[in-house]
Design a protein around this motif. Structure first.
Motif, PDB file in Angstrom:
ATOM      1  N   LEU A   7       1.417  -7.597  -9.544  1.00  0.00           N
ATOM      2  CA  LEU A   7       2.462  -8.635  -9.649  1.00  0.00           C
ATOM      3  C   LEU A   7       2.271  -9.471 -10.914  1.00  0.00           C
ATOM      4  O   LEU A   7       3.244  -9.794 -11.597  1.00  0.00           O
ATOM      5  CB  LEU A   7       2.454  -9.527  -8.406  1.00  0.00           C
ATOM      6  CG  LEU A   7       2.845  -8.832  -7.095  1.00  0.00           C
ATOM      7  CD1 LEU A   7       2.650  -9.769  -5.901  1.00  0.00           C
ATOM      8  CD2 LEU A   7       4.293  -8.357  -7.139  1.00  0.00           C
ATOM      9  N   ARG A   8       0.997  -9.783 -11.234  1.00  0.00           N
ATOM     10  CA  ARG A   8       0.752 -10.569 -12.457  1.00  0.00           C
ATOM     11  C   ARG A   8       1.185  -9.785 -13.700  1.00  0.00           C
ATOM     12  O   ARG A   8       1.649 -10.364 -14.671  1.00  0.00           O
ATOM     13  CB  ARG A   8      -0.729 -10.999 -12.539  1.00  0.00           C
ATOM     14  CG  ARG A   8      -1.038 -12.209 -11.625  1.00  0.00           C
ATOM     15  CD  ARG A   8      -2.474 -12.701 -11.758  1.00  0.00           C
ATOM     16  NE  ARG A   8      -3.408 -11.835 -11.081  1.00  0.00           N
ATOM     17  CZ  ARG A   8      -3.696 -11.903  -9.776  1.00  0.00           C
ATOM     18  NH1 ARG A   8      -3.129 -12.828  -9.021  1.00  0.00           N
ATOM     19  NH2 ARG A   8      -4.546 -11.064  -9.227  1.00  0.00           N
ATOM     20  N   GLU A   9       1.079  -8.459 -13.654  1.00  0.00           N
ATOM     21  CA  GLU A   9       1.559  -7.621 -14.762  1.00  0.00           C
ATOM     22  C   GLU A   9       3.069  -7.788 -14.929  1.00  0.00           C
ATOM     23  O   GLU A   9       3.586  -7.918 -16.030  1.00  0.00           O
ATOM     24  CB  GLU A   9       1.281  -6.139 -14.461  1.00  0.00           C
ATOM     25  CG  GLU A   9       0.052  -5.522 -15.100  1.00  0.00           C
ATOM     26  CD  GLU A   9      -0.209  -5.948 -16.532  1.00  0.00           C
ATOM     27  OE1 GLU A   9      -1.260  -6.561 -16.725  1.00  0.00           O
ATOM     28  OE2 GLU A   9       0.604  -5.676 -17.440  1.00  0.00           O
ATOM     29  N   ASP A  41      -6.133  -3.647  -2.380  1.00  0.00           N
ATOM     30  CA  ASP A  41      -6.596  -5.034  -2.218  1.00  0.00           C
ATOM     31  C   ASP A  41      -5.392  -5.973  -2.334  1.00  0.00           C
ATOM     32  O   ASP A  41      -4.670  -5.940  -3.318  1.00  0.00           O
ATOM     33  CB  ASP A  41      -7.709  -5.244  -3.270  1.00  0.00           C
ATOM     34  CG  ASP A  41      -7.692  -6.537  -4.031  1.00  0.00           C
ATOM     35  OD1 ASP A  41      -7.309  -7.565  -3.458  1.00  0.00           O
ATOM     36  OD2 ASP A  41      -8.096  -6.521  -5.211  1.00  0.00           O
ATOM     37  N   GLY A  42      -5.165  -6.753  -1.270  1.00  0.00           N
ATOM     38  CA  GLY A  42      -4.054  -7.712  -1.286  1.00  0.00           C
ATOM     39  C   GLY A  42      -2.762  -7.150  -0.732  1.00  0.00           C
ATOM     40  O   GLY A  42      -1.711  -7.795  -0.813  1.00  0.00           O
ATOM     41  N   PHE A  43      -2.822  -5.991  -0.183  1.00  0.00           N
ATOM     42  CA  PHE A  43      -1.656  -5.383   0.463  1.00  0.00           C
ATOM     43  C   PHE A  43      -2.158  -4.556   1.635  1.00  0.00           C
ATOM     44  O   PHE A  43      -3.131  -3.810   1.463  1.00  0.00           O
ATOM     45  CB  PHE A  43      -0.875  -4.475  -0.496  1.00  0.00           C
ATOM     46  CG  PHE A  43       0.422  -3.987   0.081  1.00  0.00           C
ATOM     47  CD1 PHE A  43       1.631  -4.597  -0.247  1.00  0.00           C
ATOM     48  CD2 PHE A  43       0.431  -2.940   0.999  1.00  0.00           C
ATOM     49  CE1 PHE A  43       2.820  -4.156   0.321  1.00  0.00           C
ATOM     50  CE2 PHE A  43       1.610  -2.508   1.567  1.00  0.00           C
ATOM     51  CZ  PHE A  43       2.807  -3.114   1.226  1.00  0.00           C
ATOM     52  N   PRO A  44      -1.547  -4.608   2.808  1.00  0.00           N
ATOM     53  CA  PRO A  44      -0.418  -5.463   3.165  1.00  0.00           C
ATOM     54  C   PRO A  44      -0.856  -6.896   3.461  1.00  0.00           C
ATOM     55  O   PRO A  44      -2.011  -7.140   3.739  1.00  0.00           O
ATOM     56  CB  PRO A  44       0.105  -4.791   4.445  1.00  0.00           C
ATOM     57  CG  PRO A  44      -1.100  -4.156   5.062  1.00  0.00           C
ATOM     58  CD  PRO A  44      -1.953  -3.721   3.919  1.00  0.00           C
ATOM     59  N   ARG A  45       0.107  -7.806   3.386  1.00  0.00           N
ATOM     60  CA  ARG A  45      -0.184  -9.188   3.724  1.00  0.00           C
ATOM     61  C   ARG A  45       0.582  -9.603   4.973  1.00  0.00           C
ATOM     62  O   ARG A  45       0.485 -10.745   5.421  1.00  0.00           O
ATOM     63  CB  ARG A  45       0.168 -10.087   2.559  1.00  0.00           C
ATOM     64  CG  ARG A  45      -1.081 -10.237   1.638  1.00  0.00           C
ATOM     65  CD  ARG A  45      -0.853 -11.337   0.736  1.00  0.00           C
ATOM     66  NE  ARG A  45      -1.871 -12.081   0.120  1.00  0.00           N
ATOM     67  CZ  ARG A  45      -2.538 -11.773  -0.980  1.00  0.00           C
ATOM     68  NH1 ARG A  45      -2.443 -10.604  -1.517  1.00  0.00           N
ATOM     69  NH2 ARG A  45      -3.339 -12.647  -1.528  1.00  0.00           N
ATOM     70  N   ASN A  46       1.346  -8.707   5.538  1.00  0.00           N
ATOM     71  CA  ASN A  46       1.966  -8.935   6.851  1.00  0.00           C
ATOM     72  C   ASN A  46       2.265  -7.561   7.467  1.00  0.00           C
ATOM     73  O   ASN A  46       2.220  -6.540   6.758  1.00  0.00           O
ATOM     74  CB  ASN A  46       3.228  -9.820   6.746  1.00  0.00           C
ATOM     75  CG  ASN A  46       4.275  -9.215   5.841  1.00  0.00           C
ATOM     76  OD1 ASN A  46       4.469  -8.005   5.830  1.00  0.00           O
ATOM     77  ND2 ASN A  46       4.948 -10.036   5.058  1.00  0.00           N
ATOM     78  N   ARG A  94       4.991  -6.307   8.514  1.00  0.00           N
ATOM     79  CA  ARG A  94       6.220  -5.658   8.020  1.00  0.00           C
ATOM     80  C   ARG A  94       5.897  -4.806   6.789  1.00  0.00           C
ATOM     81  O   ARG A  94       6.380  -3.675   6.656  1.00  0.00           O
ATOM     82  CB  ARG A  94       7.278  -6.726   7.707  1.00  0.00           C
ATOM     83  CG  ARG A  94       8.590  -6.138   7.260  1.00  0.00           C
ATOM     84  CD  ARG A  94       9.723  -7.146   7.336  1.00  0.00           C
ATOM     85  NE  ARG A  94      10.972  -6.530   6.917  1.00  0.00           N
ATOM     86  CZ  ARG A  94      11.512  -6.676   5.717  1.00  0.00           C
ATOM     87  NH1 ARG A  94      10.926  -7.453   4.814  1.00  0.00           N
ATOM     88  NH2 ARG A  94      12.639  -6.069   5.415  1.00  0.00           N
ATOM     89  N   GLN A  95       5.079  -5.351   5.890  1.00  0.00           N
ATOM     90  CA  GLN A  95       4.698  -4.583   4.697  1.00  0.00           C
ATOM     91  C   GLN A  95       3.952  -3.312   5.099  1.00  0.00           C
ATOM     92  O   GLN A  95       4.187  -2.242   4.521  1.00  0.00           O
ATOM     93  CB  GLN A  95       3.791  -5.425   3.784  1.00  0.00           C
ATOM     94  CG  GLN A  95       4.498  -6.570   3.103  1.00  0.00           C
ATOM     95  CD  GLN A  95       3.596  -7.336   2.139  1.00  0.00           C
ATOM     96  OE1 GLN A  95       2.405  -7.078   2.029  1.00  0.00           O
ATOM     97  NE2 GLN A  95       4.177  -8.292   1.429  1.00  0.00           N
ATOM     98  N   ALA A  96       3.059  -3.435   6.081  1.00  0.00           N
ATOM     99  CA  ALA A  96       2.286  -2.260   6.519  1.00  0.00           C
ATOM    100  C   ALA A  96       3.242  -1.185   7.013  1.00  0.00           C
ATOM    101  O   ALA A  96       3.094  -0.001   6.692  1.00  0.00           O
ATOM    102  CB  ALA A  96       1.310  -2.660   7.619  1.00  0.00           C
TER     103      ALA A  96
HETATM  104  P1  AMP Z   1      -4.062 -12.192  -4.985  1.00  0.00           P
HETATM  105  O1  AMP Z   1      -4.401 -11.849  -6.393  1.00  0.00           O
HETATM  106  O2  AMP Z   1      -4.252 -11.058  -4.032  1.00  0.00           O
HETATM  107  O3  AMP Z   1      -4.766 -13.433  -4.521  1.00  0.00           O
HETATM  108  O4  AMP Z   1      -2.496 -12.525  -4.963  1.00  0.00           O
HETATM  109  C1  AMP Z   1      -1.964 -13.582  -5.732  1.00  0.00           C
HETATM  110  C2  AMP Z   1      -0.565 -13.894  -5.262  1.00  0.00           C
HETATM  111  O5  AMP Z   1       0.286 -12.753  -5.456  1.00  0.00           O
HETATM  112  C3  AMP Z   1      -0.426 -14.239  -3.797  1.00  0.00           C
HETATM  113  O6  AMP Z   1      -0.731 -15.575  -3.507  1.00  0.00           O
HETATM  114  C4  AMP Z   1       1.067 -13.925  -3.586  1.00  0.00           C
HETATM  115  O7  AMP Z   1       1.875 -14.925  -4.148  1.00  0.00           O
HETATM  116  C5  AMP Z   1       1.242 -12.669  -4.423  1.00  0.00           C
HETATM  117  N1  AMP Z   1       0.940 -11.465  -3.614  1.00  0.00           N
HETATM  118  C6  AMP Z   1      -0.127 -10.646  -3.733  1.00  0.00           C
HETATM  119  N2  AMP Z   1      -0.054  -9.634  -2.848  1.00  0.00           N
HETATM  120  C7  AMP Z   1       1.073  -9.827  -2.142  1.00  0.00           C
HETATM  121  C8  AMP Z   1       1.699  -9.133  -1.083  1.00  0.00           C
HETATM  122  N3  AMP Z   1       1.155  -8.032  -0.527  1.00  0.00           N
HETATM  123  N4  AMP Z   1       2.880  -9.617  -0.618  1.00  0.00           N
HETATM  124  C9  AMP Z   1       3.447 -10.699  -1.156  1.00  0.00           C
HETATM  125  N5  AMP Z   1       2.910 -11.416  -2.149  1.00  0.00           N
HETATM  126  C10 AMP Z   1       1.737 -10.988  -2.654  1.00  0.00           C
END
Ligand code: AMP
Length: 200
Positions: A35-37, A84-89, A91-93
């Protein structure tokens, strides 16, 4: 082996994912980094995402799932992946609909999560994570910075979202009999060694 890492912000998902990736020769896919990309590209969607992320909220499921599916289609994750960081709910899974071998839950107190987030610094170039105290990345020499979402207001929101939206995934993976719970309050190497034991 397909592995997902769960845990509150600051529990060490990124660090452990990168160690697992190296140890098992699997790609490490960090949803946050993907996402940061997108944000770096400064597109209209990127700008909207930046706002959401800086506020500590979750980016819409359709966007994250779309971006992740595109990344997974590159083909390097056919043998396995560390996600890492997915899924976060849940529904995403369900939207991703991918079968995992293990879901590693890194457990951490909120108090320690806040302490770790406030000290966290990340490399602007390669994304490597450090605790405060150094100025340059040890891996690539890039500049270290504090993410906006590691600042107090966003930190609290991220923890709240973890408790309300992400925690139901614990039961979700328990039911699938792949949940491995690890005490993440300890040193990085001790946690890593426990994860390896849990993976067998
Ligand atoms: P992280 O680097 O994993 O701490 O993610 C940083 C931010 O990116 C999170 O606080 C969310 O805003 C967004 N983010 C990362 N992963 C997800 C995800 N699976 N679903 C929605 N937003 C995400």
């Amino acid at each position: 082996m397909k592995i997902v890492l769960l845990g509150p912000p600051g529990s060490g998902k990124g660090t452990q994912a990168s160690m697992l990736s190296e140890k098992y020769g699997l790609p490490h896919i960090s949803m946050g980094d993907l996402l940061r990309e997108e944000v770096k590209n400064n597109t209209d969607i990127g700008k909207k995402m930046k706002e959401i992320m800086n506020a500590g909220k979750l980016v819409p499921d359709e966007l994250t799932v779309g971006i992740l599916k595109q990344r997974l289609s590159k083909g390097d994750s056919s043998k396995g992946v560390v996600l890492d960081g997915f899924p976060r709910n849940t529904r995403q899974a369900e939207m991703l609909n991918e079968k995992f071998d293990a879901a590693i839950l890194l457990e951490l107190d909120d108090r320690i999560a806040i302490e770790r987030m406030s000290k966290r610094r990340q490399c602007r170039d390669c994304g490597k994570i450090y605790s405060e105290g150094r100025k340059k990345c040890g891996a690539c020499g890039g500049e270290l910075y504090q993410r906006d979402d590691d600042k107090p207001a966003a930190m609290e929101k991220r923890l709240e979202i973890y408790h309300t939206e992400t925690k139901p995934l614990i039961d979700y993976y328990k039911k699938k009999k792949i949940l491995k719970t690890i005490d993440a309050m300890r040193a990085v190497d001790v946690v890593f060694s426990d994860i390896q034991k849990a993976l067998g």
